[in-house]
Design a protein around this motif. Structure first.
Motif, PDB file in Angstrom:
ATOM      1  N   SER A  88       5.775   8.900  28.896  1.00 38.32           N
ATOM      2  CA  SER A  88       4.769   8.705  29.934  1.00 38.32           C
ATOM      3  C   SER A  88       4.035  10.009  30.236  1.00 38.32           C
ATOM      4  O   SER A  88       2.804  10.048  30.319  1.00 38.32           O
ATOM      5  CB  SER A  88       5.446   8.176  31.207  1.00 38.32           C
ATOM      6  N   HIS A  89       4.796  11.071  30.387  1.00 35.87           N
ATOM      7  CA  HIS A  89       4.196  12.374  30.682  1.00 35.87           C
ATOM      8  C   HIS A  89       3.251  12.806  29.561  1.00 35.87           C
ATOM      9  O   HIS A  89       2.135  13.263  29.815  1.00 35.87           O
ATOM     10  CB  HIS A  89       5.296  13.415  30.885  1.00 35.87           C
ATOM     11  N   PHE A 107      -0.195   1.688  26.322  1.00 32.69           N
ATOM     12  CA  PHE A 107       0.860   2.195  27.201  1.00 32.69           C
ATOM     13  C   PHE A 107       0.355   2.384  28.624  1.00 32.69           C
ATOM     14  O   PHE A 107       0.990   1.976  29.589  1.00 32.69           O
ATOM     15  CB  PHE A 107       1.394   3.528  26.666  1.00 32.69           C
ATOM     16  N   MET A 108      -0.798   3.026  28.775  1.00 30.15           N
ATOM     17  CA  MET A 108      -1.305   3.359  30.113  1.00 30.15           C
ATOM     18  C   MET A 108      -1.698   2.148  30.933  1.00 30.15           C
ATOM     19  O   MET A 108      -1.563   2.146  32.153  1.00 30.15           O
ATOM     20  CB  MET A 108      -2.511   4.306  30.001  1.00 30.15           C
ATOM     21  N   ASN A 117      -0.100  10.583  29.362  1.00 34.04           N
ATOM     22  CA  ASN A 117      -1.021  10.880  30.453  1.00 34.04           C
ATOM     23  C   ASN A 117      -1.550  12.313  30.390  1.00 34.04           C
ATOM     24  O   ASN A 117      -2.718  12.557  30.673  1.00 34.04           O
ATOM     25  CB  ASN A 117      -0.346  10.598  31.797  1.00 34.04           C
ATOM     26  N   LEU A 175       5.305   0.157  32.209  1.00 37.20           N
ATOM     27  CA  LEU A 175       5.328   1.466  32.855  1.00 37.20           C
ATOM     28  C   LEU A 175       3.939   1.920  33.303  1.00 37.20           C
ATOM     29  O   LEU A 175       3.748   3.075  33.647  1.00 37.20           O
ATOM     30  CB  LEU A 175       5.920   2.511  31.893  1.00 37.20           C
ATOM     31  N   LYS A 176       2.977   1.019  33.263  1.00 34.21           N
ATOM     32  CA  LYS A 176       1.602   1.400  33.608  1.00 34.21           C
ATOM     33  C   LYS A 176       1.526   1.980  35.014  1.00 34.21           C
ATOM     34  O   LYS A 176       2.306   1.624  35.897  1.00 34.21           O
ATOM     35  CB  LYS A 176       0.657   0.201  33.476  1.00 34.21           C
ATOM     36  N   SER A 192      10.339   8.773  30.340  1.00 34.64           N
ATOM     37  CA  SER A 192       9.604   9.694  31.198  1.00 34.64           C
ATOM     38  C   SER A 192       8.805  10.693  30.367  1.00 34.64           C
ATOM     39  O   SER A 192       7.660  11.007  30.684  1.00 34.64           O
ATOM     40  CB  SER A 192      10.583  10.428  32.114  1.00 34.64           C
TER      41      SER A 192
END
Length: 196
Positions: free
Chosen positions: A62-63, A106-107, A66, A112-113, A59
């Motif tokens: 990801s945070h 990653f994005m 982005n 986890l996209k 998490s």
């Protein structure tokens, strides 16, 4: 034993950075805090000072990815309002993806996209989506030119597809372009606007 050169907060940043690399190379299933600790040269217990478990670290990655991307694009929007701002946004988008390949992977390629839906010519997305800053800037910059929201959304989708497609082709080594990439982006986006 932990490296002595990690200062307060530096280890957490290093864990996130190496976690992103590991995630891109091995995927979510083979991701572990133990492997990230090894990459950072610290004890296997060290990551648990910053993350409760694997899910919390994923998490955080990801945070961070982005957030960094959004902040990068949002800075461009503030500096360059208007239609030129949209072209500047497209240039920044391609530039970011080319220079941050791990973030791109990653994005848009990892398990986890973050995705979005197009429903009745409207975009439905999570606020964390990397599409959001591009969409908001395009809506603000192009809205006066296209009062019909469905037409505007198609223009935005077209422009995003162009800049993202170009970035993807270059990042993945499918297209080599040794001239001015930003000038190419400007020509692509200008021709899109003029055709509408």
């Amino acid at each position: 034993m932990e490296k002595e050169n990690y200062h307060h907060g530096a280890l957490k940043e290093e864990l996130i950075k190496n976690g992103l690399l590991l995630l891109n190379s091995e995927g979510v299933e083979n991701f572990s805090l133990r492997k990230v600790a090894t990459m950072c040269g610290v004890s296997h217990a060290a990551p648990y000072k910053h993350f409760k478990n694997k899910e919390e670290m994923l998490s955080a990655i990801s945070h961070r990815v982005n957030q960094d991307f959004r902040e990068y694009l949002e800075q461009v929007v503030v500096i360059h309002p208007g239609l030129d701002g949209m072209i500047t946004m497209g240039k920044a988008y391609v530039r970011y993806m080319i220079t941050n390949k791990e973030a791109y992977q990653f994005m848009f390629l990892s398990e986890l996209k973050l995705s979005l839906r197009l429903e009745d010519d409207k975009f439905i997305y999570n606020e964390d989506s990397p599409f959001v800053p591009f969409y908001k800037a395009a809506y603000a910059n192009l809205g006066p030119m296209f009062p019909n929201s469905k037409q505007l959304n198609m223009v935005i989708l077209n422009m995003w597809s162009q800049v993202h497609g170009l970035a993807s082709l270059i990042v993945n080594g499918i297209v080599e372009y040794n001239q001015d990439i930003e000038e190419l982006v400007e020509r692509m986006l200008t021709s899109t606007c003029l055709k509408q």
